[in-house]
Every structure is written in structure tokens, then in C-alpha cells.
Design a protein around this motif. Structure first.
Motif, PDB file in Angstrom:
ATOM      1  N   SER A 288       0.814  -1.213   0.000  1.00  0.00           N
ATOM      2  CA  SER A 288       0.000   0.000   0.000  1.00  0.00           C
ATOM      3  C   SER A 288       0.851   1.267   0.000  1.00  0.00           C
ATOM      4  CB  SER A 288      -0.931   0.010   1.216  1.00  0.00           C
ATOM      5  OG  SER A 288      -1.874  -1.041   1.126  1.00  0.00           O
ATOM      6  N   ASN A 289       2.152   1.132   0.210  1.00  0.00           N
ATOM      7  CA  ASN A 289       3.066   2.260   0.005  1.00  0.00           C
ATOM      8  C   ASN A 289       3.275   2.398  -1.497  1.00  0.00           C
ATOM      9  OD1 ASN A 289       3.299   2.492   2.747  1.00  0.00           O
ATOM     10  ND2 ASN A 289       5.430   1.856   2.873  1.00  0.00           N
ATOM     11  N   ARG A 290       2.758   3.485  -2.063  1.00  0.00           N
ATOM     12  CA  ARG A 290       2.750   3.604  -3.525  1.00  0.00           C
ATOM     13  C   ARG A 290       3.242   4.975  -3.964  1.00  0.00           C
ATOM     14  NH1 ARG A 290      -0.541  -0.468  -5.574  1.00  0.00           N
ATOM     15  NH2 ARG A 290      -1.013   0.632  -7.491  1.00  0.00           N
ATOM     16  N   SER A 291       3.829   4.980  -5.164  1.00  0.00           N
ATOM     17  CA  SER A 291       4.317   6.239  -5.721  1.00  0.00           C
ATOM     18  C   SER A 291       4.551   6.048  -7.215  1.00  0.00           C
ATOM     19  CB  SER A 291       5.611   6.684  -5.020  1.00  0.00           C
ATOM     20  OG  SER A 291       5.984   7.981  -5.436  1.00  0.00           O
ATOM     21  N   SER A 292       5.018   7.095  -7.870  1.00  0.00           N
ATOM     22  CA  SER A 292       5.359   7.057  -9.291  1.00  0.00           C
ATOM     23  C   SER A 292       6.819   7.447  -9.455  1.00  0.00           C
ATOM     24  CB  SER A 292       4.474   8.031 -10.074  1.00  0.00           C
ATOM     25  OG  SER A 292       4.729   9.371  -9.674  1.00  0.00           O
ATOM     26  N   ALA A 293       7.381   7.166 -10.626  1.00  0.00           N
ATOM     27  CA  ALA A 293       8.768   7.546 -10.891  1.00  0.00           C
ATOM     28  C   ALA A 293       8.935   9.055 -10.823  1.00  0.00           C
ATOM     29  CB  ALA A 293       9.192   7.017 -12.261  1.00  0.00           C
ATOM     30  N   THR A 294       7.940   9.772 -11.288  1.00  0.00           N
ATOM     31  CA  THR A 294       7.985  11.231 -11.245  1.00  0.00           C
ATOM     32  C   THR A 294       8.121  11.731  -9.814  1.00  0.00           C
ATOM     33  OG1 THR A 294       6.610  11.351 -13.228  1.00  0.00           O
ATOM     34  CG2 THR A 294       6.746  13.326 -11.878  1.00  0.00           C
ATOM     35  N   ASP A 295       7.300  11.182  -8.912  1.00  0.00           N
ATOM     36  CA  ASP A 295       7.368  11.581  -7.511  1.00  0.00           C
ATOM     37  C   ASP A 295       8.685  11.160  -6.864  1.00  0.00           C
ATOM     38  OD1 ASP A 295       4.895  12.698  -7.692  1.00  0.00           O
ATOM     39  OD2 ASP A 295       3.959  11.463  -6.136  1.00  0.00           O
ATOM     40  N   LEU A 296       9.159   9.973  -7.189  1.00  0.00           N
ATOM     41  CA  LEU A 296      10.388   9.478  -6.575  1.00  0.00           C
ATOM     42  C   LEU A 296      11.597  10.310  -7.002  1.00  0.00           C
ATOM     43  CD1 LEU A 296       9.736   5.644  -6.824  1.00  0.00           C
ATOM     44  CD2 LEU A 296       9.798   7.031  -4.741  1.00  0.00           C
ATOM     45  N   ALA A 297      11.565  10.831  -8.219  1.00  0.00           N
ATOM     46  CA  ALA A 297      12.646  11.718  -8.660  1.00  0.00           C
ATOM     47  C   ALA A 297      12.671  12.984  -7.803  1.00  0.00           C
ATOM     48  CB  ALA A 297      12.464  12.071 -10.133  1.00  0.00           C
ATOM     49  N   ILE A 298      11.498  13.471  -7.451  1.00  0.00           N
ATOM     50  CA  ILE A 298      11.403  14.631  -6.563  1.00  0.00           C
ATOM     51  C   ILE A 298      11.984  14.303  -5.191  1.00  0.00           C
ATOM     52  CG2 ILE A 298       9.799  16.182  -5.396  1.00  0.00           C
ATOM     53  CD1 ILE A 298       7.907  15.814  -7.793  1.00  0.00           C
ATOM     54  N   LEU A 299      11.651  13.111  -4.678  1.00  0.00           N
ATOM     55  CA  LEU A 299      12.155  12.690  -3.376  1.00  0.00           C
ATOM     56  C   LEU A 299      13.679  12.556  -3.390  1.00  0.00           C
ATOM     57  CD1 LEU A 299      11.754  11.684  -0.484  1.00  0.00           C
ATOM     58  CD2 LEU A 299      11.288   9.403  -1.420  1.00  0.00           C
ATOM     59  N   VAL A 300      14.234  11.970  -4.442  1.00  0.00           N
ATOM     60  CA  VAL A 300      15.686  11.809  -4.549  1.00  0.00           C
ATOM     61  C   VAL A 300      16.369  13.173  -4.549  1.00  0.00           C
ATOM     62  CG1 VAL A 300      17.562  11.044  -6.050  1.00  0.00           C
ATOM     63  CG2 VAL A 300      15.572   9.569  -5.689  1.00  0.00           C
ATOM     64  N   ALA A 301      15.795  14.121  -5.296  1.00  0.00           N
ATOM     65  CA  ALA A 301      16.375  15.465  -5.341  1.00  0.00           C
ATOM     66  C   ALA A 301      16.382  16.111  -3.957  1.00  0.00           C
ATOM     67  CB  ALA A 301      15.606  16.333  -6.326  1.00  0.00           C
ATOM     68  N   ALA A 302      15.290  15.922  -3.205  1.00  0.00           N
ATOM     69  CA  ALA A 302      15.213  16.497  -1.853  1.00  0.00           C
ATOM     70  C   ALA A 302      16.174  15.796  -0.907  1.00  0.00           C
ATOM     71  CB  ALA A 302      13.780  16.400  -1.330  1.00  0.00           C
ATOM     72  N   ALA A 303      16.215  14.461  -0.956  1.00  0.00           N
ATOM     73  CA  ALA A 303      17.077  13.698  -0.054  1.00  0.00           C
ATOM     74  C   ALA A 303      18.551  13.966  -0.343  1.00  0.00           C
ATOM     75  CB  ALA A 303      16.773  12.207  -0.184  1.00  0.00           C
ATOM     76  N   HIS A 304      18.886  14.217  -1.588  1.00  0.00           N
ATOM     77  CA  HIS A 304      20.287  14.457  -1.950  1.00  0.00           C
ATOM     78  C   HIS A 304      20.821  15.743  -1.331  1.00  0.00           C
ATOM     79  CE1 HIS A 304      23.618  15.714  -4.713  1.00  0.00           C
ATOM     80  NE2 HIS A 304      23.960  14.454  -4.494  1.00  0.00           N
ATOM     81  N   GLN A 305      19.950  16.630  -0.939  1.00  0.00           N
ATOM     82  CA  GLN A 305      20.383  17.868  -0.300  1.00  0.00           C
ATOM     83  C   GLN A 305      20.804  17.636   1.162  1.00  0.00           C
ATOM     84  OE1 GLN A 305      17.308  20.824  -0.744  1.00  0.00           O
ATOM     85  NE2 GLN A 305      17.104  20.467  -2.944  1.00  0.00           N
ATOM     86  N   ASP A 306      20.514  16.468   1.703  1.00  0.00           N
ATOM     87  CA  ASP A 306      20.823  16.158   3.097  1.00  0.00           C
ATOM     88  C   ASP A 306      22.154  15.399   3.161  1.00  0.00           C
ATOM     89  OD1 ASP A 306      20.898  14.781   5.684  1.00  0.00           O
ATOM     90  OD2 ASP A 306      18.803  15.404   5.883  1.00  0.00           O
ATOM     91  N   PRO A 307      23.202  15.992   3.764  1.00  0.00           N
ATOM     92  CA  PRO A 307      24.518  15.326   3.820  1.00  0.00           C
ATOM     93  C   PRO A 307      24.488  13.981   4.525  1.00  0.00           C
ATOM     94  CG  PRO A 307      24.695  17.662   4.415  1.00  0.00           C
ATOM     95  CD  PRO A 307      23.232  17.335   4.364  1.00  0.00           C
ATOM     96  N   LEU A 308      23.680  13.862   5.592  1.00  0.00           N
ATOM     97  CA  LEU A 308      23.617  12.599   6.328  1.00  0.00           C
ATOM     98  C   LEU A 308      23.055  11.488   5.452  1.00  0.00           C
ATOM     99  CD1 LEU A 308      23.947  11.035   8.973  1.00  0.00           C
ATOM    100  CD2 LEU A 308      21.630  11.778   9.603  1.00  0.00           C
ATOM    101  N   LEU A 309      22.016  11.777   4.694  1.00  0.00           N
ATOM    102  CA  LEU A 309      21.425  10.758   3.824  1.00  0.00           C
ATOM    103  C   LEU A 309      22.380  10.383   2.693  1.00  0.00           C
ATOM    104  CD1 LEU A 309      17.686  11.883   3.571  1.00  0.00           C
ATOM    105  CD2 LEU A 309      18.814  10.437   5.264  1.00  0.00           C
ATOM    106  N   ARG A 310      23.110  11.352   2.170  1.00  0.00           N
ATOM    107  CA  ARG A 310      24.094  11.030   1.124  1.00  0.00           C
ATOM    108  C   ARG A 310      25.143  10.067   1.678  1.00  0.00           C
ATOM    109  NH1 ARG A 310      24.121  16.736   0.081  1.00  0.00           N
ATOM    110  NH2 ARG A 310      26.248  16.878   0.945  1.00  0.00           N
ATOM    111  N   GLN A 311      25.595  10.329   2.913  1.00  0.00           N
ATOM    112  CA  GLN A 311      26.642   9.494   3.512  1.00  0.00           C
ATOM    113  C   GLN A 311      26.133   8.086   3.804  1.00  0.00           C
ATOM    114  OE1 GLN A 311      28.100  11.008   7.252  1.00  0.00           O
ATOM    115  NE2 GLN A 311      29.116   9.077   7.788  1.00  0.00           N
ATOM    116  N   LEU A 312      24.985   7.979   4.433  1.00  0.00           N
ATOM    117  CA  LEU A 312      24.511   6.663   4.873  1.00  0.00           C
ATOM    118  C   LEU A 312      24.058   5.782   3.713  1.00  0.00           C
ATOM    119  CD1 LEU A 312      22.553   7.556   8.143  1.00  0.00           C
ATOM    120  CD2 LEU A 312      24.972   6.976   7.840  1.00  0.00           C
TER     121      LEU A 312
END
Length: 414
Positions: A288-312
Motif C-alpha cells: 500500500s506504500n505507492r508512488s510514481s517515478a515522477t514523484d520518486l525523482a522529486i524525493l531523490v532530489a530532496a534527499a540528496h540535499q541532506d549530507p547525512l542521507l548522502r553518507q549513509l
């Protein structure tokens, strides 16, 4: 009746005229008898005015139907006229729906463009005709419609793919990028984003409990009940090795509990403009956790701005002490150990309903790219798809550089 004469063939005009006169006489005679017929004529007229023909076609047709009731030929003519009108209306309705559908497809806004200003449209797009919003999980494909049948020039094994230039927002490649489907452990990227943005103490100790055991997919875990690790260690294992009990424990122990944590996940998705995304738990074990590639690209862009997430997410391996044991964990994405790749952030995922999934931010041929691959057919096919895209982008770069060099040479020669 004059309208009938206009559309009738010339050879039948006289016959139509005679029929019109006969019908007119019948109407006159019937009208006279209606005036002298008393209550029975009024009753008859009232019954006629409530017939299906009268209610469907208005007062003019109602009078004609009442006047010609009992005369089979006249009623047949009216019925034929109605059939022709219904056919015309049906044709117009179908044309209207078709036109509306085409306009909808042509005018459908791209979510990435809406949330990532400056988007330039892709150089390659391929998707199944009429499948803009497919559900393509392998389990749901039997009941709905799988987009895996669509062909693409790179022969990707993923049903869904999207490649975007992170800087220019140009969509380089798109395949069923608006299809909404289960996303498996790609969910943990949002889990990590919520945890990192909360700035909770990473050295706070958390104990794995019975509540953290997976009862949906019965997946295994080396973190037995009673294991105590720091919040930072659990976050590292959840993002790097996709440890389900670690991810669940992070959500369960969040201030306000698991329900509030999931609410924050969905609220963050809305804030980012992820219109196709919905979460019900923090691990991705639920389909039931659902998304689209378009949305996930947005999430990746946001997460990439976080140094901790890039490292881990890009850590190749990690060791944790559990009691008197030292447990070694490895990254679920083998590409982080490949020297030919420069990966800034990544996450993998798999459940049967979602297929093999992968999202990455990587630098290729001097460009920072966001890549999304969903519902891939085999364990290694998502990696192979990423390699195909990398080689393709490098080829485009080489070809483009050669063309530019040729243009410079021509300019200098002239």
C-alpha cells in the motif's frame, strides 16, 4: 410535414403531399371528436401526453404522437426519426469523449515540471499507448494491465524508468513515469528524510521489540528482539542495508509514535509536491506504500540535499556490535563499490508486488542525473538498466562533443 417533403426524393413529393393531407384530415377529425367526446377524450389526451415519446422529445413531438396514435405508419416514421436523432447524439457524444480524452492527454501537466521549475522536456519518451496511469506491479498486473509489454530503444528490463538532469531539469528518458505502483523499500528514503530533519539525538539507544517483527511478509532480520542499538546505527542499517526492523523501530520510537510518524511522511510528500505518493508504514513491506517515478525523482532530489542521507545511503558496508557479536552489513546496491560510478545517493527495494526497484543520484559524463527504475524483472536487471543508461548518456556526450568539435573546425576553416 413540410420538413419531410424537403428531405424526400423528388419522385415521392406527391405521395408525401397526399400523406400529409391525409394525416392533416385525421388530425382535424380526431380534434373534432376530442372536443365532443367529453371526459373520455380528455382522459385519452392525458394518457397520450405521458407516453415515452412525449417525455423524450418535447411538446411538438408529443402532439404529433397523440394525433397519430393508432396509425402504425405515422408512428413508425416518428420512431425512425428518433432512432436517427439518438444515433447522431451518440456519435456526437463519442466524438466529444474522444476529443476530451485527447485534450486531457495533450494538456496533462508533468509533476516534475510543476515541482522542479525550469524543466525542459525529454529527448526520449516511450510508453504504452493509453497507459499513462498504469499499475504495473507484477502481482497486480494479472488483474489490471502491465506496462512491461511496451518497447523502448534501450531495451530496459524495468517497467518504469525516468532519467532527469538534476541541474537543468531536462528529462532525458521517460518510460511509464506516471504509473503509480508499490515502491517497496524505496519507502525508507522518506523514513530517513523525516528522521534526519527531526534532528533527534542519533546516540539515543533504541531496543528492538516484538512490534518490529515483520508479520506481513515474514522477512528475516539479524536484529533479534531485545537488540539495542543507537538511533544513528539503526538509521544507517535502514538506509544502507534496507534493514526492516531498524526502519520500523525508528518510526515506532518517534515522538508521538508510529501513527504520527506515518502522518509526517505523507505530509512531507505533499510539501514536496509528490501527488501520486501515499505511505502506510515506514519500511516498504506493505504494497500500500505507492508512488510514481515522477514523484520518486522529486524525493531523490530532496534527499540528496541532506549530507547525512548522502553518507549513509552510499556507505559500502557497516559493522555493529550486538552483544558479544560483531555483525557485518553491506550495501544492497553493488554499484556503490564500482569505481566507474560516482553515486551521490541511492536506495534499492524489493517486494513481489513492486518488483526490483532502484533510485540513484549519480554523476555521469559531467552531468548530475537522477535515475529511477521500478518493477524490474530480475534481481540484477535494475543494475543492468542503470548501466545501459550510463553508457547511453556517455555515448550522447561523446557524440555531442564530436559534433561540437566538428562545428568549431568548420567555423575556423571558414
Amino acid at each position: 410535414m413540410a420538413a419531410l417533403l424537403v428531405v424526400a426524393p423528388a419522385g415521392h413529393a406527391l405521395a408525401a403531399s397526399k400523406k400529409a393531407a391525409a394525416k392533416h384530415a385525421a388530425v382535424t377529425a380526431k380534434s373534432g371528436s376530442a372536443k365532443t367526446g367529453g371526459k373520455s377524450a380528455v382522459a385519452k389526451s392525458t394518457a397520450s401526453s405521458h407516453s415515452p415519446v412525449a417525455s423524450a422529445r418535447g411538446k411538438g413531438v408529443a402532439k404529433l404522437a397523440a394525433a397519430t396514435k393508432g396509425r402504425g405508419a405515422a408512428r413508425q416514421a416518428v420512431n425512425q426519426k428518433h432512432e436517427r436523432q439518438h444515433a447522431v447524439l451518440a456519435g456526437k457524444g463519442a466524438a466529444h469523449v474522444s476529443s476530451k480524452l485527447e485534450r486531457s492527454r495533450a494538456e496533462r501537466p508533468t509533476t516534475v515540471a510543476a515541482t522542479m521549475p525550469g524543466l525542459r522536456m525529454h529527448s526520449v519518451r516511450f510508453e504504452e499507448a493509453g497507459s499513462a496511469r498504469l499499475s504495473v506491479g507484477r502481482e497486480s498486473a494479472a488483474a489490471e494491465f502491465s506496462s512491461r509489454a511496451s518497447s523502448d530503444p534501450l531495451d530496459l528490463k524495468s517497467s518504469v524508468a525516468l532519467v532527469i538532469d538534476q541541474d537543468t531539469k531536462e528529462v532525458l528518458l521517460a518510460k511509464n513515469d506516471h504509473a503509480v505502483q508499490p515502491i517497496a523499500s524505496l519507502t525508507k528514503l522518506m523514513t530517513g528524510l523525516i528522521m534526519s530533519e527531526a534532528h533527534l539525538p542519533l546516540d539515543e539507544m533504541i531496543t528492538i521489540s516484538e512490534e518490529d517483527i515483520d508479520t506481513e511478509k515474514n522477512s528475516r532480520s539479524r536484529l533479534s528482539v531485545g537488540t539495542t542499538l543507537s538511533r544513528g546505527e539503526l538509521l544507517h542499517l535502514a538506509l544502507m542495508s534496507s534493514e526492516n526492523r531498524a526502519a520500523h523501530a525508528l518510526g515506532r520510537t518517534y515522538p508521538g509514535g508510529l501513527r504520527r510518524f506515518v502522518t509526517l511522511m505523507n505530509a512531507r510528500a505533499i510539501m514536496l509536491g509528490m501527488k501520486d505518493t501515499h505511505y502506510v508504514e515506514p519500511t516498504g513491506l506493505s504494497s500500500s506504500n505507492r508512488s510514481s517515478a515522477t514523484d520518486l525523482a522529486i524525493l531523490v532530489a530532496a534527499a540528496h540535499q541532506d549530507p547525512l542521507l548522502r553518507q549513509l545511503t552510499t556507505s559500502p558496508s557497516y559493522e555493529v556490535a550486538v552483544g558479544d557479536r560483531l555483525l557485518q552489513y553491506n550495501n544492497t546496491n553493488r554499484l556503490v563499490r564500482n569505481p566507474e560510478w560516482n553515486i551521490g545517493l541511492q536506495k534499492t527495494g524489493f517486494i513481489n508486488e513492486a518488483g526490483q526497484c532502484l533510485v540513484m543520484q549519480a554523476r555521469i559524463a559531467g552531468r548530475k542525473l537522477i535515475m529511477v527504475f521500478l518493477d524490474s524483472t530480475g534481481k540484477l536487471s535494475r543494475i543492468a538498466d542503470a548501466e545501459r543508461v550510463r553508457h547511453w548518456v556517455e555515448t550522447l556526450h561523446t557524440t555531442g562533443s564530436a559534433a561540437a568539435a566538428g562545428a568549431v573546425s568548420l567555423a575556423n576553416a571558414s
